[in-house]
Write a protein that holds these residues in place. Structure first.
Motif, PDB file in Angstrom:
ATOM      1  N   MET A  22     -15.923  10.950   1.682  1.00 27.28           N
ATOM      2  CA  MET A  22     -14.681  10.178   1.649  1.00 27.28           C
ATOM      3  C   MET A  22     -13.800  10.504   2.842  1.00 27.28           C
ATOM      4  SD  MET A  22     -13.540   9.919  -2.363  1.00 27.28           S
ATOM      5  CE  MET A  22     -13.915  11.566  -2.941  1.00 27.28           C
ATOM      6  N   VAL A  23     -13.657  11.794   3.142  1.00 29.67           N
ATOM      7  CA  VAL A  23     -12.845  12.211   4.295  1.00 29.67           C
ATOM      8  C   VAL A  23     -13.404  11.598   5.576  1.00 29.67           C
ATOM      9  CG1 VAL A  23     -12.104  14.166   5.692  1.00 29.67           C
ATOM     10  CG2 VAL A  23     -12.131  14.369   3.207  1.00 29.67           C
ATOM     11  N   ALA A  24     -14.712  11.752   5.785  1.00 28.06           N
ATOM     12  CA  ALA A  24     -15.337  11.236   6.998  1.00 28.06           C
ATOM     13  C   ALA A  24     -15.207   9.717   7.093  1.00 28.06           C
ATOM     14  CB  ALA A  24     -16.813  11.645   7.039  1.00 28.06           C
ATOM     15  N   GLY A  25     -15.398   9.036   5.971  1.00 25.34           N
ATOM     16  CA  GLY A  25     -15.307   7.579   5.987  1.00 25.34           C
ATOM     17  C   GLY A  25     -13.934   7.079   6.362  1.00 25.34           C
ATOM     18  N   HIS A  26     -12.901   7.687   5.797  1.00 28.23           N
ATOM     19  CA  HIS A  26     -11.536   7.288   6.144  1.00 28.23           C
ATOM     20  C   HIS A  26     -11.233   7.545   7.631  1.00 28.23           C
ATOM     21  CE1 HIS A  26     -10.250   6.209   2.157  1.00 28.23           C
ATOM     22  NE2 HIS A  26     -10.481   7.404   1.658  1.00 28.23           N
ATOM     23  N   SER A  76      -4.825   5.159  -7.964  1.00 29.90           N
ATOM     24  CA  SER A  76      -5.616   5.060  -6.745  1.00 29.90           C
ATOM     25  C   SER A  76      -5.885   3.617  -6.345  1.00 29.90           C
ATOM     26  CB  SER A  76      -6.949   5.791  -6.942  1.00 29.90           C
ATOM     27  OG  SER A  76      -7.781   5.677  -5.823  1.00 29.90           O
ATOM     28  N   THR A  77      -5.860   2.732  -7.313  1.00 29.95           N
ATOM     29  CA  THR A  77      -6.052   1.310  -7.030  1.00 29.95           C
ATOM     30  C   THR A  77      -4.751   0.640  -6.600  1.00 29.95           C
ATOM     31  OG1 THR A  77      -7.815   1.223  -8.685  1.00 29.95           O
ATOM     32  CG2 THR A  77      -6.863  -0.872  -8.005  1.00 29.95           C
ATOM     33  N   ALA A  78      -3.648   1.005  -7.237  1.00 27.44           N
ATOM     34  CA  ALA A  78      -2.383   0.299  -7.021  1.00 27.44           C
ATOM     35  C   ALA A  78      -1.636   0.751  -5.776  1.00 27.44           C
ATOM     36  CB  ALA A  78      -1.490   0.464  -8.255  1.00 27.44           C
ATOM     37  N   VAL A  79      -1.518   2.053  -5.578  1.00 25.88           N
ATOM     38  CA  VAL A  79      -0.662   2.558  -4.502  1.00 25.88           C
ATOM     39  C   VAL A  79      -1.149   2.158  -3.117  1.00 25.88           C
ATOM     40  CG1 VAL A  79       0.229   4.655  -3.408  1.00 25.88           C
ATOM     41  CG2 VAL A  79       0.265   4.434  -5.904  1.00 25.88           C
ATOM     42  N   PRO A  80      -2.441   2.333  -2.768  1.00 26.42           N
ATOM     43  CA  PRO A  80      -2.871   1.908  -1.433  1.00 26.42           C
ATOM     44  C   PRO A  80      -2.653   0.421  -1.172  1.00 26.42           C
ATOM     45  CG  PRO A  80      -4.504   3.330  -2.422  1.00 26.42           C
ATOM     46  CD  PRO A  80      -3.531   3.000  -3.505  1.00 26.42           C
ATOM     47  N   ALA A  81      -2.835  -0.399  -2.191  1.00 21.95           N
ATOM     48  CA  ALA A  81      -2.623  -1.833  -2.014  1.00 21.95           C
ATOM     49  C   ALA A  81      -1.168  -2.148  -1.706  1.00 21.95           C
ATOM     50  CB  ALA A  81      -3.067  -2.581  -3.278  1.00 21.95           C
ATOM     51  N   VAL A  82      -0.246  -1.385  -2.299  1.00 24.10           N
ATOM     52  CA  VAL A  82       1.178  -1.599  -2.048  1.00 24.10           C
ATOM     53  C   VAL A  82       1.580  -1.099  -0.675  1.00 24.10           C
ATOM     54  CG1 VAL A  82       3.490  -0.928  -2.799  1.00 24.10           C
ATOM     55  CG2 VAL A  82       1.766  -1.561  -4.506  1.00 24.10           C
ATOM     56  N   ARG A  84      -4.931   1.117  11.867  1.00 23.14           N
ATOM     57  CA  ARG A  84      -5.803   2.299  11.904  1.00 23.14           C
ATOM     58  C   ARG A  84      -5.177   3.464  11.145  1.00 23.14           C
ATOM     59  NH1 ARG A  84      -6.688  -0.257  16.828  1.00 23.14           N
ATOM     60  NH2 ARG A  84      -8.911  -0.691  17.247  1.00 23.14           N
ATOM     61  N   LEU A  85      -3.892   3.680  11.327  1.00 22.58           N
ATOM     62  CA  LEU A  85      -3.215   4.723  10.564  1.00 22.58           C
ATOM     63  C   LEU A  85      -3.188   4.366   9.080  1.00 22.58           C
ATOM     64  CD1 LEU A  85      -1.572   7.347  10.468  1.00 22.58           C
ATOM     65  CD2 LEU A  85       0.489   5.962  10.785  1.00 22.58           C
ATOM     66  N   SER A  86      -2.991   3.097   8.777  1.00 18.47           N
ATOM     67  CA  SER A  86      -2.940   2.652   7.388  1.00 18.47           C
ATOM     68  C   SER A  86      -4.252   2.943   6.667  1.00 18.47           C
ATOM     69  CB  SER A  86      -2.624   1.159   7.325  1.00 18.47           C
ATOM     70  OG  SER A  86      -2.521   0.718   5.995  1.00 18.47           O
ATOM     71  N   LEU A  87      -5.376   2.853   7.390  1.00 19.06           N
ATOM     72  CA  LEU A  87      -6.678   3.154   6.790  1.00 19.06           C
ATOM     73  C   LEU A  87      -6.998   4.639   6.865  1.00 19.06           C
ATOM     74  CD1 LEU A  87      -8.996   0.244   8.057  1.00 19.06           C
ATOM     75  CD2 LEU A  87      -7.943   0.504   5.809  1.00 19.06           C
ATOM     76  N   GLY A  88      -6.727   5.251   8.007  1.00 14.78           N
ATOM     77  CA  GLY A  88      -7.162   6.625   8.231  1.00 14.78           C
ATOM     78  C   GLY A  88      -6.370   7.676   7.486  1.00 14.78           C
ATOM     79  N   ARG A 100     -10.457   4.925  -5.461  1.00 12.96           N
ATOM     80  CA  ARG A 100     -10.322   3.510  -5.149  1.00 12.96           C
ATOM     81  C   ARG A 100      -9.547   3.252  -3.855  1.00 12.96           C
ATOM     82  NH1 ARG A 100     -13.563   3.864  -8.453  1.00 12.96           N
ATOM     83  NH2 ARG A 100     -13.869   2.687 -10.397  1.00 12.96           N
ATOM     84  N   THR A 101      -9.175   4.292  -3.148  1.00 17.70           N
ATOM     85  CA  THR A 101      -8.319   4.093  -1.966  1.00 17.70           C
ATOM     86  C   THR A 101      -9.000   3.248  -0.891  1.00 17.70           C
ATOM     87  OG1 THR A 101      -9.088   6.248  -1.151  1.00 17.70           O
ATOM     88  CG2 THR A 101      -6.974   6.194  -2.294  1.00 17.70           C
ATOM     89  N   ALA A 102     -10.277   3.493  -0.636  1.00 17.25           N
ATOM     90  CA  ALA A 102     -10.964   2.746   0.423  1.00 17.25           C
ATOM     91  C   ALA A 102     -11.089   1.273   0.094  1.00 17.25           C
ATOM     92  CB  ALA A 102     -12.347   3.345   0.677  1.00 17.25           C
ATOM     93  N   VAL A 103     -11.157   0.964  -1.196  1.00 18.24           N
ATOM     94  CA  VAL A 103     -11.264  -0.436  -1.619  1.00 18.24           C
ATOM     95  C   VAL A 103      -9.911  -1.126  -1.518  1.00 18.24           C
ATOM     96  CG1 VAL A 103     -11.912  -1.988  -3.496  1.00 18.24           C
ATOM     97  CG2 VAL A 103     -13.145   0.176  -3.180  1.00 18.24           C
ATOM     98  N   ALA A 104      -8.881  -0.464  -2.053  1.00 20.11           N
ATOM     99  CA  ALA A 104      -7.572  -1.109  -2.156  1.00 20.11           C
ATOM    100  C   ALA A 104      -6.816  -1.162  -0.842  1.00 20.11           C
ATOM    101  CB  ALA A 104      -6.726  -0.372  -3.199  1.00 20.11           C
ATOM    102  N   ALA A 105      -7.128  -0.253   0.098  1.00 18.55           N
ATOM    103  CA  ALA A 105      -6.324  -0.153   1.320  1.00 18.55           C
ATOM    104  C   ALA A 105      -6.674  -1.195   2.374  1.00 18.55           C
ATOM    105  CB  ALA A 105      -6.468   1.247   1.922  1.00 18.55           C
ATOM    106  N   ILE A 106      -7.843  -1.792   2.276  1.00 20.33           N
ATOM    107  CA  ILE A 106      -8.282  -2.666   3.365  1.00 20.33           C
ATOM    108  C   ILE A 106      -7.976  -4.147   3.124  1.00 20.33           C
ATOM    109  CG2 ILE A 106     -10.630  -3.036   2.512  1.00 20.33           C
ATOM    110  CD1 ILE A 106     -11.556  -2.706   5.459  1.00 20.33           C
TER     111      ILE A 106
END
Length: 219
Positions: free
Chosen positions: A90-94, A150-156, A168-172, A28-34
């Motif tokens: 996932m690696v490539a997308g991030h 995976s849902t909570a931590v990236p959002a925080v 960019r660093l926050s996403l990558g 869920r990192t790609a969803v929650a981080a953006i």
């Protein structure tokens, strides 16, 4: 029907356990981080209402399509290689999202990351059944817990990191975590390919119990 004998979690399948849990931690990192940093992104890469709506609609679309295509991919490539490919996506997308200089690149990176997550989401239950037929409930509970993490931590972390070091660093940076999930599945794929190459071509097929589990019982 006799019950499946329980084995210690580390009995010849530690790598599978680590791989399953690491994939779950990435789903869920790609969803929650953006979502928390769209304002930061908009300062460099203009996001229209349509663009934001498209990014928001991608996760359910990706997960729905993965439900259709992941079983086909697994039948074509095998379970271990399919999860390896999902982790690589996932690696490539991030990474692509971390180097985005336009909305198109950001969208492409999001599609890659979400496609990998969708496939991983579908294939984790079969992986649990293959490697842990004696502990399906325990392993499912463990990876469901990590899915919530995976849902909570990236959002925080997303907004503070974007403010301190850039969006960019926050996403990558999540590519590093995704890469850790790639390693065990690549090793498991190479092992599975080696084992298949060593098996006699005329060996009878027994579907009553996974061959991997039978080998562990004999060890």
């Amino acid at each position: 029907m006799p019950q499946t004998r329980q084995l210690p979690l580390w009995a010849g399948r530690t790598l599978a356990l680590v791989g399953i849990l690491l994939v779950a931690l990435n789903l869920r990192t790609a969803v929650a981080a953006i979502s928390p940093i769209t304002a930061n992104i908009n300062a460099d890469v203009p996001l229209s209402a349509v663009g934001l709506g498209t990014l928001g609609a991608l996760p359910p679309i990706a997960f729905a399509l993965s439900g259709l295509f992941a079983p086909l991919v697994a039948r074509r490539l095998g379970l271990e290689l399919s999860i390896t490919v999902a982790a690589a996506a996932m690696v490539a997308g991030h990474i692509v999202r971390g180097f985005s200089d336009s909305y198109t690149v950001l969208l492409l990176g999001s599609i890659l990351a979400l496609a990998g997550m969708g496939i991983g989401n579908i294939l984790l239950p079969p992986a649990v059944k293959r490697y842990f037929p004696d502990r399906i409930g325990l392993i499912t509970t463990a990876y469901a817990t990590l899915l919530a993490v995976s849902t909570a931590v990236p959002a925080v972390l997303a907004a503070p990191l974007a403010d301190a070091a850039g969006w960019r660093l926050s996403l990558g940076m999540w590519s590093v975590l995704a890469a850790t999930s790639l390693v065990p599945w690549l090793i498991l794929y190479l092992r599975a390919r080696r084992d298949r190459a060593a098996e006699p071509t005329d060996a009878p097929i027994d579907t009553a119990e996974p061959e991997l589990f039978r080998r562990m019982l004999r060890s």
